[in-house]
Design an enzyme around this catalytic site. Structure first.
Site, mmCIF file in Angstrom:
data_model
loop_
_atom_site.group_PDB
_atom_site.id
_atom_site.type_symbol
_atom_site.label_atom_id
_atom_site.label_comp_id
_atom_site.label_asym_id
_atom_site.label_seq_id
_atom_site.Cartn_x
_atom_site.Cartn_y
_atom_site.Cartn_z
ATOM 1 N N HIS A 89 -119.009 89.148 102.555
ATOM 2 C CA HIS A 89 -119.694 88.827 101.298
ATOM 3 C C HIS A 89 -119.507 87.342 100.945
ATOM 4 O O HIS A 89 -120.482 86.615 100.725
ATOM 5 C CB HIS A 89 -119.140 89.722 100.185
ATOM 6 C CG HIS A 89 -119.722 89.451 98.832
ATOM 7 N ND1 HIS A 89 -120.744 90.203 98.315
ATOM 8 C CD2 HIS A 89 -119.444 88.510 97.893
ATOM 9 C CE1 HIS A 89 -121.070 89.730 97.110
ATOM 10 N NE2 HIS A 89 -120.289 88.711 96.833
ATOM 11 N N GLU A 90 -118.268 86.908 100.913
ATOM 12 C CA GLU A 90 -118.006 85.515 100.527
ATOM 13 C C GLU A 90 -118.568 84.546 101.564
ATOM 14 O O GLU A 90 -119.029 83.457 101.220
ATOM 15 C CB GLU A 90 -116.500 85.285 100.325
ATOM 16 C CG GLU A 90 -115.847 86.143 99.233
ATOM 17 C CD GLU A 90 -116.519 86.059 97.860
ATOM 18 O OE1 GLU A 90 -117.168 85.033 97.577
ATOM 19 O OE2 GLU A 90 -116.417 87.036 97.083
ATOM 20 N N HIS A 114 -122.052 83.782 100.663
ATOM 21 C CA HIS A 114 -122.119 82.708 99.658
ATOM 22 C C HIS A 114 -121.915 81.344 100.341
ATOM 23 O O HIS A 114 -122.611 80.380 100.065
ATOM 24 C CB HIS A 114 -121.011 82.889 98.614
ATOM 25 C CG HIS A 114 -121.286 83.955 97.587
ATOM 26 N ND1 HIS A 114 -122.388 83.947 96.784
ATOM 27 C CD2 HIS A 114 -120.566 85.065 97.221
ATOM 28 C CE1 HIS A 114 -122.354 84.995 95.955
ATOM 29 N NE2 HIS A 114 -121.262 85.693 96.211
ATOM 30 N N GLU A 154 -126.023 85.432 94.889
ATOM 31 C CA GLU A 154 -125.568 86.790 95.179
ATOM 32 C C GLU A 154 -126.483 87.461 96.209
ATOM 33 O O GLU A 154 -126.048 88.326 96.963
ATOM 34 C CB GLU A 154 -125.492 87.602 93.880
ATOM 35 C CG GLU A 154 -124.733 88.906 93.976
ATOM 36 C CD GLU A 154 -123.225 88.750 94.217
ATOM 37 O OE1 GLU A 154 -122.714 87.612 94.210
ATOM 38 O OE2 GLU A 154 -122.572 89.781 94.448
HETATM 39 ZN ZN ZN Z 1 -120.678 87.452 95.171
#
Ligand code: ZN
Length: 502
Positions: free
Chosen positions: A267-268, A271, A297
């Site tokens: 997830h990160e 980003h 996001e």
């Molecule tokens: Zn996030």
């Protein structure tokens, strides 16, 4: 003043501001990772000094003069050119900044930092009564802030504007209605299914040192450039950009749980790949900045879910993961894949699966909106919270800690932020559908270890544009239609319908 000169001076001034901001980012990273316990008081004073310096720079009257000299000049004639985009966005930022009286800006900053500290200690003690005054104060100040910066139809829109420019409460209400209804239908089917994901396999022995190796290898394979990044352990995972060549992420390791560090890192890294894909030559200006929290996001959710929880992805990586962890010996790929996609209504947002996640957000959005519309008082918030959890998820929080006090956001004064999580899911599904339409089905590519085409597509359609278009327009330019929940609904129905034999 000649427009060219005004632009050069303004660009230089804003670049210098950006360097100060990025020093603040570095100090924030340190504060959330390796700072000695005794260093916090000094760090808080550093931040206060920096905040004052930044506020003065952001409201410096010279910005208004430079902008006036540029208005209507040939430099900004093409509205999509980098110079015109920068001038437009600098004006937007400047006008929002100067509308907030310094007294209010300072009061808000203090209330946010006090609220966050109070939340941290009072949540642990489950003490809602003591937390309530902080929340009331923050709400009052945010209402004052909304009046100061202005809005068209309702105060909540002024807050949304800080995270998702152009988004409106009224449109979000319709989106959540549609998505919420479809989600509850899907959830009903899943709860009635006889398929039982063997989630126990994820709660075995996963040595942290090995997890570290795995998350480094996998995020690098997806396209996170670790020569310009790093992954450090932390209590609350985050991504943070210091500048070009320095985009960092953190993750949280549990020795007896696989998902947290693995999916948290992916997830990160999503980003981080967005930040690494922003045009470096425009760093320090809006053309080099991420456009919104929702679009940010969308990038993390895409890699975490559409990619990281797909069968193609696990066909590629399960042999590697299984070989590293003795705990997974004898666990078939299909079982593991089903386990990482298990759906179960729960109390805690950050632990929620893909299907129920948006219901957690819907609840928060409805409550925030009711608070800002004056239809709900802070005193009645816990009751309203519990009622909605019962209605939408069929669960009832046993206490405040895992109920209304579970998130840091409200204690930090972040109202209007939650919807961007769901917008991220909505955008991600729509972008992924369009990418597959142009590139062909992606799961066979994932199975071959080919993630670059998808990343390149995102680079070209999303990352390269910085703040050129507002978020909704950016999604429309990339996919050919305005944002709609329908792609997310279809994606969830397809994936979970197959997994749960619906
Ligand atoms: Zn996030």
């Amino acid at each position: 003043m000649k427009p060219e000169r005004a632009y050069d001076e303004l660009r230089r001034f804003q670049l210098e501001t950006a360097y100060y901001e990025s020093l603040g980012a570095l100090a924030a990273w340190d504060q959330r990772t390796y700072i000695p316990r005794k260093g916090h008081a000094h760090r808080a004073r550093q931040f206060a000094a920096l905040a004052q310096l930044l506020h003065r720079r952001r409201t410096d009257p010279r910005i208004g003069e430079w902008l006036d000299a540029l208005e209507g000049s040939p430099l900004v004639a093409d509205p999509e050119s980098p110079a015109a985009v920068n001038v437009r966005e600098w004006r937007r930022d400047y006008e929002r900044a100067v509308r907030v009286p310094e007294k209010l800006a300072v009061a808000l900053a203090e209330a946010k930092s006090e609220g966050e500290s109070a939340w941290e200690s009072l949540r642990a003690k489950n003490n809602w009564t003591a937390f309530k005054p902080y929340l009331k104060r923050l709400l009052d100040l945010q209402r004052e802030y909304a009046e100061a910066v202005g809005y068209e139809t309702e105060p909540y829109d002024a807050l949304l504007e800080d995270y998702e420019p152009g988004e409106r409460a009224e449109r979000l209400t319709r989106l959540f209605d549609e998505l919420g209804a479809a989600t509850r239908r899907l959830l009903e089917g899943i709860l009635g299914s006889s398929v039982r994901p063997p989630t126990e396999v994820l709660h075995r022995d996963f040595p942290v040192a090995t997890q570290r190796e795995v998350v480094h290898e996998v995020t690098a394979a997806l396209g996170y450039n670790l020569e310009g990044g790093r992954i450090d352990p932390t209590a609350h995972p985050f991504e943070l950009s210091v500048g070009p060549g320095d985009v960092r992420i953190t993750t949280r390791y549990y020795p007896d749980y696989f998902n947290a560090a693995f999916f948290g890192s992916v997830h990160e890294a999503g980003h981080a790949m967005y930040e690494q894909g922003l045009p470096a030559e425009h760093w320090g200006s809006p053309m080099g900045q991420a456009v919104s929290m929702g679009v940010h996001e969308s990038q993390s959710r895409l890699w975490e879910n559409m990619v990281g929880r797909s069968l193609g992805f696990w066909r590629r990586f399960y042999p590697l993961v299984q070989a590293r962890f003795a705990a997974l010996a004898g666990v078939p790929l299909e079982d593991f894949h089903l386990a990482v996609n298990a759906v179960k209504p729960s109390l805690i947002r950050v632990e929620a699966d893909e299907v129920t996640y948006n219901l957690h957000i819907l609840i928060r959005f409805e409550l925030e909106l009711a608070l800002f519309r004056g239809e709900l008082e802070v005193d009645d918030l816990p009751g309203a919270w519990n009622e909605k959890y019962r209605a939408y998820l069929g669960v009832t929080p046993p206490d405040y800690k895992d109920g209304v006090m579970q998130d840091v956001h409200w204690g930090s004064g972040l109202f209007g932020y939650f919807p961007t999580y769901t917008l991220g899911n909505v955008y991600a599904a729509q972008l992924f559908a369009r990418a597959e339409a142009e590139l062909g089905p992606q799961e066979p590519a994932f199975e071959r270890g080919e993630f670059a085409p998808l990343l390149e597509w995102m680079r070209k359609k999303i990352h390269a544009h910085g703040r050129r278009y507002p978020p909704r327009r950016l999604v429309e330019e990339a996919t050919g239609e305005p944002p709609t929940a329908i792609y997310l609904i279809h994606y969830l129905e397809d994936r979970f319908g197959a997994l749960y034999d619906l």
